[in-house]
Structures are given as structure tokens and as C-alpha cells.
Design an enzyme around this catalytic site. Structure first.
Site, short mmCIF file in Angstrom:
data_model
loop_
_atom_site.label_atom_id
_atom_site.label_comp_id
_atom_site.label_asym_id
_atom_site.label_seq_id
_atom_site.Cartn_x
_atom_site.Cartn_y
_atom_site.Cartn_z
CE LYS A 1 -6.10 1.88 -0.46
NZ LYS A 1 -6.69 1.78 0.86
CE1 TYR B 1 -14.88 3.14 -2.31
CE2 TYR B 1 -13.06 3.64 -3.79
CZ TYR B 1 -13.53 3.41 -2.51
OH TYR B 1 -12.67 3.44 -1.45
CE LYS C 1 -3.71 2.30 2.55
NZ LYS C 1 -4.70 2.16 3.64
NE ARG D 1 -6.03 9.52 3.71
CZ ARG D 1 -4.75 9.72 3.38
NH1 ARG D 1 -4.32 10.95 3.23
NH2 ARG D 1 -3.94 8.71 3.22
N1 FVT Z 1 -8.12 1.26 3.62
C1 FVT Z 1 -8.93 1.57 2.52
C2 FVT Z 1 -8.51 2.81 1.85
O1 FVT Z 1 -7.60 3.50 2.33
C3 FVT Z 1 -9.20 3.18 0.55
C4 FVT Z 1 -8.58 4.37 -0.11
C5 FVT Z 1 -9.35 4.92 -1.27
O2 FVT Z 1 -10.30 4.33 -1.81
O3 FVT Z 1 -8.98 6.02 -1.68
#
Ligand code: FVT
Ligand code: MG
Length: 331
Positions: free
Chosen positions: A255, A320, A201, A211
Site C-alpha cells: 500500500k 473504492y 505500507k 483521513r
Molecule cells: N488503513 C487504511 C488506510 O490508511 C487507507 C488509506 C487510503 O485509502 O488512502
């Protein structure tokens, strides 16, 4: 050795629909998708998220309805993220291991509504529960401590497993947490609860809308560079993945997604394990912004990007856009 023109004409197999279908190397399906959902307090509540057009926070009843929708669309897994009310956030993120927290209520509601038809993946990290928006506990200098944080993450993970979570997904990037969580799951009689580790990550600028969605954006001071990876690094991602496999991860995640396709490719080549990409909030928002600005077709953009993850070696993608993509794929 490939042949030469005119014996070999690469355009021959591209000349018709049926032939393109026959020669397609990567095929995206609804079963490749994991749908991240944001949970909020109340009942009958839907709160649209301004920076994520088309995405809402849902109260627990709405979350169960979204999970049923996932099952109908053929999406096998939903991922849950809570928007913890400010009064329940504090320095040590204790709400993360409250058995009656928003997360646990959402897990139970989904399992009651969908049983085995939908898997529930739960995020392990403290940022939705801390008053400072960091993923772990701070020492007196504001540094995110490792080992003390891991102890709390273990409590958080067990709390989720007790509520019925199917896949524990630690996103915190502390060292050693996969081993600690795996041992606790074994000792706690949850041997079949999976761990999907956010192994690589990156400290990314693409997380902004997320956020906002979990309500930690305004709280966060500083950055997460002392635990999330430097975007310049690639060999280091392989070491992270190797450690998490050795510690007991069933699958790993890279990620963000699109800017890290090379990492996905290397991880898959090196280890041959299930790899997932998280197409994060900023990536989602950029596709929506392109459509809104009239500079691209949303459906075409998102299907091309999701297919790229499959081509790079992913078993699936957290996005999403999951319900939109599943509807397109289901025709
Ligand atoms: N732990 C999950 C996330 O940090 C998701 C971040 C994102 O969708 O921007
Ligand atoms: Mg690690």
C-alpha cells in the site's frame, strides 16, 4: 528464442476480438475485489465524502445493505473503517476495544445480513480512535511507542474477532504485532480468523481523502514516517513481508498500489503467497478528477489500473471503485 519477421508477426494474435480474448494473460474478475466501506453513527444516514466523489459514509443499516450489494455483485469481501465521533476519541484510542463500538456493530450487522456470502475484513490501527490521529500510543516526546501500542492492537483485534470479523488486517506497521495478534487469536479460540497484514505500507501522500473520510485528517499532527516505510525502499519491503509471514500472516498487502507495482512483483516472486494491493483514496480521487476534468475516461482508466495489479501478481485489490468495476465486469 523468439522467431523473426515475417515468420513471427506479433500483431497476428492481436487482430481480432476472439484472439485477443484467447491470448489475454491476466483477467480481472469481481472475486478479485475488496470493497472498503466507511461506517458512521446514526440510522438511515448517508454522508457523501467531498474528497472522494461517489463514496459515502453509511450508518450501520446502510453498511449491511452495501454488503448485500457486494454479494449480488460477486465481490467476496468488504473492508470496514469507522468514523468515530470526536467525543469518543482520546489519547489512548480506547474506543478501539469497546465491544459496542461502531466497528463491532457493523461487523455483526453484516454477518446477520449476509452470513458466509461476504467476508468482513477489519482494520487494526488506532488512528480512527485517537485524538491525535496517529496509529498508536504516544510517549512524552510524541513518538509512537511500539510495544505498548501492540498490546492495545491485540485487544482491538480480539474485539473485532469476537464480533465476527473474518480477516484481521493490521495497518499500523508496529513491529511484532502479527505474532502477538496471531497468538491471541489462537488462545481466544479463533484459529480460523485470517490475518491480512499491511506488511509494506508506505508513508505516502496518497492517503489524504481517507483521513477526511475517517475524520482523522484535521487531527493529525506531524507525519507517520517513524513507522510507515520510506517510498524509496524496496529490499526493506521484502524483510517486512518475510517477518509477517513468519509471525503468522495468511496474506500480505502492499500500500499504496499503483506507485508500488514493483514491490508487489518482488513480493510475489520471492514468497509466492497471496498478495493484495490497496488502491488508496488518493489514487481513487485522481481517477475521478481525470474524468471530471475531461482528460480521461473513468471506466477505462480504472479497469486498466486494476488489471495492472493482477498482471503484477496480486490475488486481489482493495479499491473504492470495487462496485463500479464489478458492474463493468458483470456487463
Ligand atoms: N488503513 C487504511 C488506510 O490508511 C487507507 C488509506 C487510503 O485509502 O488512502
Ligand atoms: Mg512490519
Amino acid at each position: 528464442m523468439t522467431g523473426h519477421y515475417p515468420n513471427t508477426r506479433m500483431r497476428r494474435t492481436r487482430a481480432s476480438n476472439w484472439s485477443r480474448a484467447l491470448h489475454r494473460e491476466s483477467q480481472l474478475q469481481p472475486t478479485d475485489l475488496i470493497w472498503p466501506l466507511f461506517v458512521t453513527e446514526g440510522s438511515g444516514v448517508e454522508e457523501p465524502i467531498g474528497t472522494l466523489p461517489g463514496v459515502s459514509r453509511w450508518s450501520v443499516d446502510g453498511i449491511a445493505a452495501r454488503a448485500k450489494e457486494a454479494a449480488e455483485l460477486g465481490i467476496p469481501v468488504v473492508a470496514l473503517f469507522p468514523n468515530t465521533p470526536p467525543e469518543k476519541r482520546n489519547d489512548d484510542g480506547a474506543e478501539a476495544h469497546n465491544p459496542d463500538n461502531l466497528m463491532c456493530r457493523a461487523i455483526k450487522a453484516i454477518k446477520d445480513a449476509c452470513g458466509d456470502d461476504v467476508g468482513v475484513l477489519t482494520d487494526v490501527a488506532l488512528d480512527p480512535y485517537t485524538s491525535h490521529g496517529q496509529d498508536g500510543l504516544l510517549d512524552e516526546h510524541g513518538y509512537v511507542t511500539n510495544d505498548d501500542t501492540v498490546a492495545v492492537l491485540v485487544d482491538q483485534a480480539i474485539n473485532q474477532a469476537e464480533a465476527g470479523a473474518d480477516i484481521i488486517a493490521p495497518s499500523d506497521m508496529m513491529d511484532g504485532r502479527i505474532h502477538a495478534i496471531r497468538m491471541a487469536l489462537e488462545m481466544g479460540n479463533h484459529p480460523n480468523v485470517q490475518i491480512m497484514s499491511y506488511a509494506a505500507k508506505y508513508a505516502s501522500a496518497f492517503y489524504g481523502p481517507f483521513r477526511d473520510a475517517v475524520g482523522s485528517g484535521g487531527l493529525l499532527k506531524g507525519d507517520k514516517k517513524s513507522y510507515q516505510m520510506d517510498p524509496a525502499n524496496s529490499d526493506e519491503a521484502l524483510r517486512e513481508v518475510e517477518l509477517d509471514i513468519a509471525e503468522g500472516a495468511d496474506s500480505v498487502m502492499v500500500k499504496p498500489g499503483l506507485a508500488y507495482l514493483d514491490i508487489i512483483y518482488r513480493v510475489k516472486k520471492a514468497f509466492g503467497i497471496p498478495v493484495f494491493a490497496y488502491q488508496v483514496s488518493g489514487e481513487y480521487a485522481m481517477i475521478e478528477a481525470a474524468e471530471a476534468a475531461g482528460i480521461g475516461d473513468r471506466d477505462a482508466l480504472l479497469m486498466e489500473k486494476l488489471t495492472a495489479f493482477k498482471r503484477a501478481g496480486c490475488s486481489g485489490v482493495l479499491t473504492y471503485h470495487a462496485p463500479v468495476a464489478a458492474r463493468i465486469l458483470n456487463g
